[in-house]
Design a protein around this motif. Structure first.
Motif, PDB file in Angstrom:
ATOM      1  N   VAL A 155     -41.360 -30.008   7.951  1.00  0.00           N
ATOM      2  CA  VAL A 155     -40.677 -29.002   8.546  1.00  0.00           C
ATOM      3  C   VAL A 155     -40.047 -28.753   9.602  1.00  0.00           C
ATOM      4  CG1 VAL A 155     -41.566 -27.007  10.128  1.00  0.00           C
ATOM      5  CG2 VAL A 155     -42.811 -27.665   7.608  1.00  0.00           C
ATOM      6  N   ILE A 156     -38.704 -29.150  10.200  1.00  0.00           N
ATOM      7  CA  ILE A 156     -37.811 -29.610  10.840  1.00  0.00           C
ATOM      8  C   ILE A 156     -37.196 -28.906  11.002  1.00  0.00           C
ATOM      9  CG2 ILE A 156     -35.554 -31.085  11.360  1.00  0.00           C
ATOM     10  CD1 ILE A 156     -36.246 -32.891   8.799  1.00  0.00           C
ATOM     11  N   PRO A 157     -37.793 -28.021  12.654  1.00  0.00           N
ATOM     12  CA  PRO A 157     -37.056 -27.013  13.005  1.00  0.00           C
ATOM     13  C   PRO A 157     -35.609 -27.765  14.167  1.00  0.00           C
ATOM     14  CG  PRO A 157     -38.615 -27.925  14.565  1.00  0.00           C
ATOM     15  CD  PRO A 157     -38.420 -29.183  13.789  1.00  0.00           C
ATOM     16  N   LEU A 158     -34.116 -26.950  13.988  1.00  0.00           N
ATOM     17  CA  LEU A 158     -33.198 -26.969  14.028  1.00  0.00           C
ATOM     18  C   LEU A 158     -32.544 -26.493  14.823  1.00  0.00           C
ATOM     19  CD1 LEU A 158     -31.600 -28.568  10.735  1.00  0.00           C
ATOM     20  CD2 LEU A 158     -32.354 -29.576  12.105  1.00  0.00           C
ATOM     21  N   VAL A 159     -33.620 -25.409  15.474  1.00  0.00           N
ATOM     22  CA  VAL A 159     -32.747 -24.650  16.505  1.00  0.00           C
ATOM     23  C   VAL A 159     -32.534 -25.142  18.109  1.00  0.00           C
ATOM     24  CG1 VAL A 159     -33.237 -22.459  17.993  1.00  0.00           C
ATOM     25  CG2 VAL A 159     -34.282 -22.257  15.567  1.00  0.00           C
ATOM     26  N   GLY A 160     -30.830 -25.234  18.488  1.00  0.00           N
ATOM     27  CA  GLY A 160     -30.445 -26.135  19.232  1.00  0.00           C
ATOM     28  C   GLY A 160     -29.247 -25.280  20.195  1.00  0.00           C
ATOM     29  N   ALA A 178     -38.280 -38.871  -0.258  1.00  0.00           N
ATOM     30  CA  ALA A 178     -38.267 -38.116  -0.492  1.00  0.00           C
ATOM     31  C   ALA A 178     -38.305 -36.710  -1.964  1.00  0.00           C
ATOM     32  CB  ALA A 178     -36.836 -37.783   0.104  1.00  0.00           C
ATOM     33  N   ALA A 179     -37.711 -37.135  -2.923  1.00  0.00           N
ATOM     34  CA  ALA A 179     -38.431 -36.390  -4.206  1.00  0.00           C
ATOM     35  C   ALA A 179     -39.304 -36.203  -4.379  1.00  0.00           C
ATOM     36  CB  ALA A 179     -37.853 -37.795  -5.358  1.00  0.00           C
ATOM     37  N   GLY A 180     -38.518 -34.523  -4.623  1.00  0.00           N
ATOM     38  CA  GLY A 180     -40.333 -34.286  -4.933  1.00  0.00           C
ATOM     39  C   GLY A 180     -41.310 -33.204  -3.910  1.00  0.00           C
ATOM     40  N   ARG A 181     -40.631 -33.446  -2.544  1.00  0.00           N
ATOM     41  CA  ARG A 181     -41.424 -33.514  -2.026  1.00  0.00           C
ATOM     42  C   ARG A 181     -40.105 -31.741  -1.207  1.00  0.00           C
ATOM     43  NH1 ARG A 181     -45.232 -35.669  -0.232  1.00  0.00           N
ATOM     44  NH2 ARG A 181     -45.159 -37.568  -0.653  1.00  0.00           N
ATOM     45  N   THR A 182     -40.696 -31.067  -0.255  1.00  0.00           N
ATOM     46  CA  THR A 182     -40.896 -29.203  -0.423  1.00  0.00           C
ATOM     47  C   THR A 182     -40.944 -29.526   1.121  1.00  0.00           C
ATOM     48  OG1 THR A 182     -41.800 -27.879  -2.472  1.00  0.00           O
ATOM     49  CG2 THR A 182     -41.176 -27.032   0.168  1.00  0.00           C
ATOM     50  N   ILE A 183     -39.174 -29.688   1.701  1.00  0.00           N
ATOM     51  CA  ILE A 183     -38.758 -29.432   3.055  1.00  0.00           C
ATOM     52  C   ILE A 183     -38.114 -28.389   3.684  1.00  0.00           C
ATOM     53  CG2 ILE A 183     -38.000 -31.122   4.554  1.00  0.00           C
ATOM     54  CD1 ILE A 183     -37.834 -33.169   2.395  1.00  0.00           C
ATOM     55  N   VAL A 184     -39.134 -27.384   4.966  1.00  0.00           N
ATOM     56  CA  VAL A 184     -38.539 -26.483   5.557  1.00  0.00           C
ATOM     57  C   VAL A 184     -37.465 -26.915   6.500  1.00  0.00           C
ATOM     58  CG1 VAL A 184     -38.399 -24.426   6.884  1.00  0.00           C
ATOM     59  CG2 VAL A 184     -40.495 -25.504   4.567  1.00  0.00           C
ATOM     60  N   LEU A 185     -36.290 -26.348   6.827  1.00  0.00           N
ATOM     61  CA  LEU A 185     -35.266 -26.271   7.625  1.00  0.00           C
ATOM     62  C   LEU A 185     -34.800 -25.451   8.420  1.00  0.00           C
ATOM     63  CD1 LEU A 185     -31.878 -28.597   6.062  1.00  0.00           C
ATOM     64  CD2 LEU A 185     -34.455 -29.524   7.014  1.00  0.00           C
ATOM     65  N   ALA A 186     -35.897 -25.113   9.681  1.00  0.00           N
ATOM     66  CA  ALA A 186     -35.634 -24.541  10.500  1.00  0.00           C
ATOM     67  C   ALA A 186     -35.210 -23.762  11.523  1.00  0.00           C
ATOM     68  CB  ALA A 186     -37.501 -23.745  10.981  1.00  0.00           C
ATOM     69  N   GLY A 187     -34.140 -22.315  11.375  1.00  0.00           N
ATOM     70  CA  GLY A 187     -33.293 -22.444  11.717  1.00  0.00           C
ATOM     71  C   GLY A 187     -32.112 -23.295  11.446  1.00  0.00           C
ATOM     72  N   ALA A 188     -31.427 -23.698   9.987  1.00  0.00           N
ATOM     73  CA  ALA A 188     -30.712 -24.395   9.564  1.00  0.00           C
ATOM     74  C   ALA A 188     -29.225 -23.884   9.803  1.00  0.00           C
ATOM     75  CB  ALA A 188     -31.659 -24.708   8.285  1.00  0.00           C
ATOM     76  N   THR A 189     -28.554 -23.028  10.256  1.00  0.00           N
ATOM     77  CA  THR A 189     -27.510 -22.517   9.553  1.00  0.00           C
ATOM     78  C   THR A 189     -26.212 -23.496  10.453  1.00  0.00           C
ATOM     79  OG1 THR A 189     -27.416 -20.828  11.311  1.00  0.00           O
ATOM     80  CG2 THR A 189     -27.969 -20.155   9.207  1.00  0.00           C
ATOM     81  N   SER A 190     -25.667 -24.091  10.893  1.00  0.00           N
ATOM     82  CA  SER A 190     -25.549 -25.381  11.494  1.00  0.00           C
ATOM     83  C   SER A 190     -25.347 -25.984  10.822  1.00  0.00           C
ATOM     84  CB  SER A 190     -26.654 -26.264  12.828  1.00  0.00           C
ATOM     85  OG  SER A 190     -27.129 -26.771  12.504  1.00  0.00           O
ATOM     86  N   ASP A 191     -23.624 -27.046  11.778  1.00  0.00           N
ATOM     87  CA  ASP A 191     -23.795 -27.873  10.823  1.00  0.00           C
ATOM     88  C   ASP A 191     -24.865 -29.176  10.237  1.00  0.00           C
ATOM     89  OD1 ASP A 191     -21.207 -26.949  10.637  1.00  0.00           O
ATOM     90  OD2 ASP A 191     -19.837 -28.358  12.045  1.00  0.00           O
ATOM     91  N   ALA A 192     -25.262 -29.366  11.516  1.00  0.00           N
ATOM     92  CA  ALA A 192     -26.482 -30.423  10.844  1.00  0.00           C
ATOM     93  C   ALA A 192     -27.232 -29.861   9.847  1.00  0.00           C
ATOM     94  CB  ALA A 192     -27.159 -30.381  12.739  1.00  0.00           C
ATOM     95  N   GLY A 193     -27.449 -28.610   9.984  1.00  0.00           N
ATOM     96  CA  GLY A 193     -28.561 -27.896   8.955  1.00  0.00           C
ATOM     97  C   GLY A 193     -28.051 -28.039   7.843  1.00  0.00           C
ATOM     98  N   LEU A 194     -27.045 -27.901   7.675  1.00  0.00           N
ATOM     99  CA  LEU A 194     -25.793 -28.021   5.677  1.00  0.00           C
ATOM    100  C   LEU A 194     -25.666 -29.413   5.601  1.00  0.00           C
ATOM    101  CD1 LEU A 194     -24.500 -26.436   3.395  1.00  0.00           C
ATOM    102  CD2 LEU A 194     -22.489 -27.265   4.494  1.00  0.00           C
ATOM    103  N   GLU A 254     -24.915 -35.965   9.540  1.00  0.00           N
ATOM    104  CA  GLU A 254     -25.354 -37.565   9.117  1.00  0.00           C
ATOM    105  C   GLU A 254     -26.521 -38.435   9.421  1.00  0.00           C
ATOM    106  OE1 GLU A 254     -23.832 -37.773   5.869  1.00  0.00           O
ATOM    107  OE2 GLU A 254     -22.128 -36.547   6.370  1.00  0.00           O
ATOM    108  N   ALA A 255     -26.220 -38.783  10.378  1.00  0.00           N
ATOM    109  CA  ALA A 255     -27.713 -39.825  11.309  1.00  0.00           C
ATOM    110  C   ALA A 255     -28.710 -38.911  10.786  1.00  0.00           C
ATOM    111  CB  ALA A 255     -27.597 -40.614  12.800  1.00  0.00           C
ATOM    112  N   LEU A 256     -28.472 -37.893  11.711  1.00  0.00           N
ATOM    113  CA  LEU A 256     -30.311 -36.777  11.384  1.00  0.00           C
ATOM    114  C   LEU A 256     -30.648 -36.843   9.761  1.00  0.00           C
ATOM    115  CD1 LEU A 256     -31.996 -35.085  12.730  1.00  0.00           C
ATOM    116  CD2 LEU A 256     -30.571 -33.080  12.771  1.00  0.00           C
ATOM    117  N   ALA A 257     -29.440 -36.293   9.189  1.00  0.00           N
ATOM    118  CA  ALA A 257     -30.102 -36.497   7.956  1.00  0.00           C
ATOM    119  C   ALA A 257     -30.563 -37.519   7.325  1.00  0.00           C
ATOM    120  CB  ALA A 257     -28.922 -36.209   7.170  1.00  0.00           C
TER     121      ALA A 257
END
Length: 212
Positions: free
Chosen positions: A76-81, A3-19, A188-191
């Protein structure tokens, strides 16, 4: 690859899982772009080191505008749930179904907006969070299982698109679309799964379901 150096979009990331996911990815050396509709709710992500963008993950227009602003994107990982259920089949109300639909809308909008960018990456990744309810839908969770099943079907279509584009171009497959399927979401598992997206070659990873 990692993952180093990668640009990763977490879309809808304001949940605990997103953080948690953002923090783990940042620790792994990634650049994290976290989106949400509220600047205030994005503040913890900014403090963690993520680049934050006020944008609607369920809107193709909003996600396409974000894609145009970013120089490159590797994942890209959409996290809207969310969950609505109970009451048996008769309790599966239209209001509950409508409340669950943004999760599917985010999968559709983000995958379409970033499709070209992910295919341009040397190791593009698209991943969604689904549920074990898809494999064993219950009457009291029919709305939820139906939305998750549709999200999985869309994600498999993304995988087919990646594979077809590579085949048509007579190029090796470099992008992969995957489903993270959970019984109960463990941030944690998702991360950890997000960080590990580059541990497996795209040809092996594409169109798979990963149980968390």
């Amino acid at each position: 690859m990692n993952a180093a150096g990668r640009t990763i979009v977490l879309a809808g990331a304001t949940s605990d899982a997103g953080l948690v996911a953002a923090s783990r990815l940042l620790t792994a050396g990634a650049r994290v772009v976290a989106t949400g509709r509220s600047a205030g709710r994005l503040e913890p992500l900014r403090e963690a080191g993520a680049q934050v963008e006020v944008a609607d993950a369920t809107s193709l227009e909003s996600m396409a505008a974000l894609a145009a602003r970013l120089d490159s994107v590797d994942a890209v990982i959409p996290l809207v749930g969310g969950w609505r259920g109970g009451g048996g089949l008769s309790g599966q109300t239209d209001a509950d179904f409508d409340a669950l639909m943004p999760a599917l809308q985010a999968v559709r909008a983000t995958s379409r907006a970033f499709d070209s960018a992910l295919q341009a990456s040397d190791a593009g990744r698209f991943a969604i969070v689904s549920s074990t309810a898809v494999a064993r839908p219950l009457a009291g969770g029919a709305n939820y299982a139906a939305v998750k099943a549709a999200s999985e079907a869309w994600t498999r279509a993304v995988a087919h698109g990646f594979a077809k584009a590579a085949r048509d171009a007579q190029q090796p497959l470099r992008a992969a679309s995957v489903v993270f399927r959970v019984k109960a979401l463990d941030p944690e598992a998702l991360a950890a799964a997000a960080v590990a997206l580059w541990d497996t070659d795209a040809a092996e990873l594409n169109d798979t379901v990963i149980e968390l």
